[in-house]
Design an enzyme around this catalytic site. Sequence first.
Site, mmCIF file in Angstrom:
data_model
loop_
_atom_site.group_PDB
_atom_site.id
_atom_site.type_symbol
_atom_site.label_atom_id
_atom_site.label_comp_id
_atom_site.label_asym_id
_atom_site.label_seq_id
_atom_site.Cartn_x
_atom_site.Cartn_y
_atom_site.Cartn_z
ATOM 1 N N GLU A 1 104.966 19.343 141.821
ATOM 2 C CA GLU A 1 106.394 19.700 141.821
ATOM 3 C C GLU A 1 106.756 20.476 143.087
ATOM 4 O OE1 GLU A 1 107.600 18.076 139.665
ATOM 5 O OE2 GLU A 1 106.527 18.171 137.769
ATOM 6 N N PHE B 1 107.314 9.893 134.406
ATOM 7 C CA PHE B 1 108.272 9.975 135.506
ATOM 8 C C PHE B 1 107.580 9.499 136.769
ATOM 9 C CE2 PHE B 1 110.562 12.394 138.825
ATOM 10 C CZ PHE B 1 111.890 12.211 138.450
#
Length: 394
Positions: free
Chosen positions: A373, A134
């Site tokens: 994150e 990703f």
Amino acid sequence: MAGISVDDLFGFAGLIDDEERSIVETVRGFGAKRLRPHVAEWFEDGALPVRDLALELGELGLFGMHLDGYGCAGASATAYGLACLEAEAVDSGLRSFVSVQGSLSMYAIHAFGSDEQKDRWLPAMARGEAIGCFGLTEPDFGSNPAGMRTNARRDGDDWILNGAKMWITNGPVADVAVVWAQTDPDAGGRGIRGFVVPTDTPGFTANEIKHKMSLRASVTGELVLEDVRLPADAVLPGVQGMRGPLSCLNEARFGIVFGAVGAARDCLETALRYADDREVFGRSLGGYQLTQAKLADMALEVGKAFLLAMHLGRMKDAGAIRPEQISLGKLNNVREAIAVARECRTILGANGITLEYPVIRHANNLESVLTYEGTSEMHQLMIGKALTGYDAFR
């Protein structure tokens, strides 16, 4: 040991159903038999047998297990969270492997991809035959991904991508990359868009990042895109703008809410066993008041973190969870997990810095989990915005 477990102390058994318990036992058993005997060596060597593990994890049904169709298990969000907990109890790098595959790469294609993209990639990724990554974070844009410099321009019906992405888990071993790029609205790009990029496309390279002191049992890389030509149907058609990548990040953050509890629990269980076995001044280390105070405080934090994770899991299953609530879980559980790991290290003394025990490995790994994150500071600002109504990011 004569004492009880943290699970028994809090009475957690009644919080999970039979299906969830079966998933916990399956992942825990796989971890004990296949992963724990080797994970310290993988960490020390800075290498992971990704291809072999991908097939085994795919056979277990862990990849994209919370997604429906395309060979995915269609399990609940809570069940997925519990699987992440058990994976991270072994090592954060292993949970990260599962998260990036399922909650970032597969989720992006599942939520926003075309039928053709889903049919091509999702079944193979669910089986572990294809590995995904990703591409969002860049060398100069982490907490502010909207400022990304990676761009995509139209050339006839094709797209031409240029840019670089940094700190990409699975990047050097991936078969497909979901890459986010700025596009020209005047050329039909409509702002930031996601692209499904086979990694064998000319102009795409992935360089492994070495010399890490954290997440060593995980493959991390830099993606470089130099005039990567993609057909028109490479774009994810179902989303535009930052809503796409941010929704994927929320999926991954949810896994971390549970995963961090696993790392903390493993440290605490290690410290409990060690305190029982270790003799100091002729008696068990666990029999001293200072040791028991540490263990009690840590058990309290691990238990509260698990309760928060389960509450958020049930909310997610009910379709009622909001991004700032996931931020609550990520901020609290990772922050407490790293504190628990450090405190457990003190109970183990000098033995706590060796890979004979998992504590220093968890502590090092959690240094990465603390900032990826979304850093703790970013989650504080998300929660602050929810509480006050004011956006204080700038």
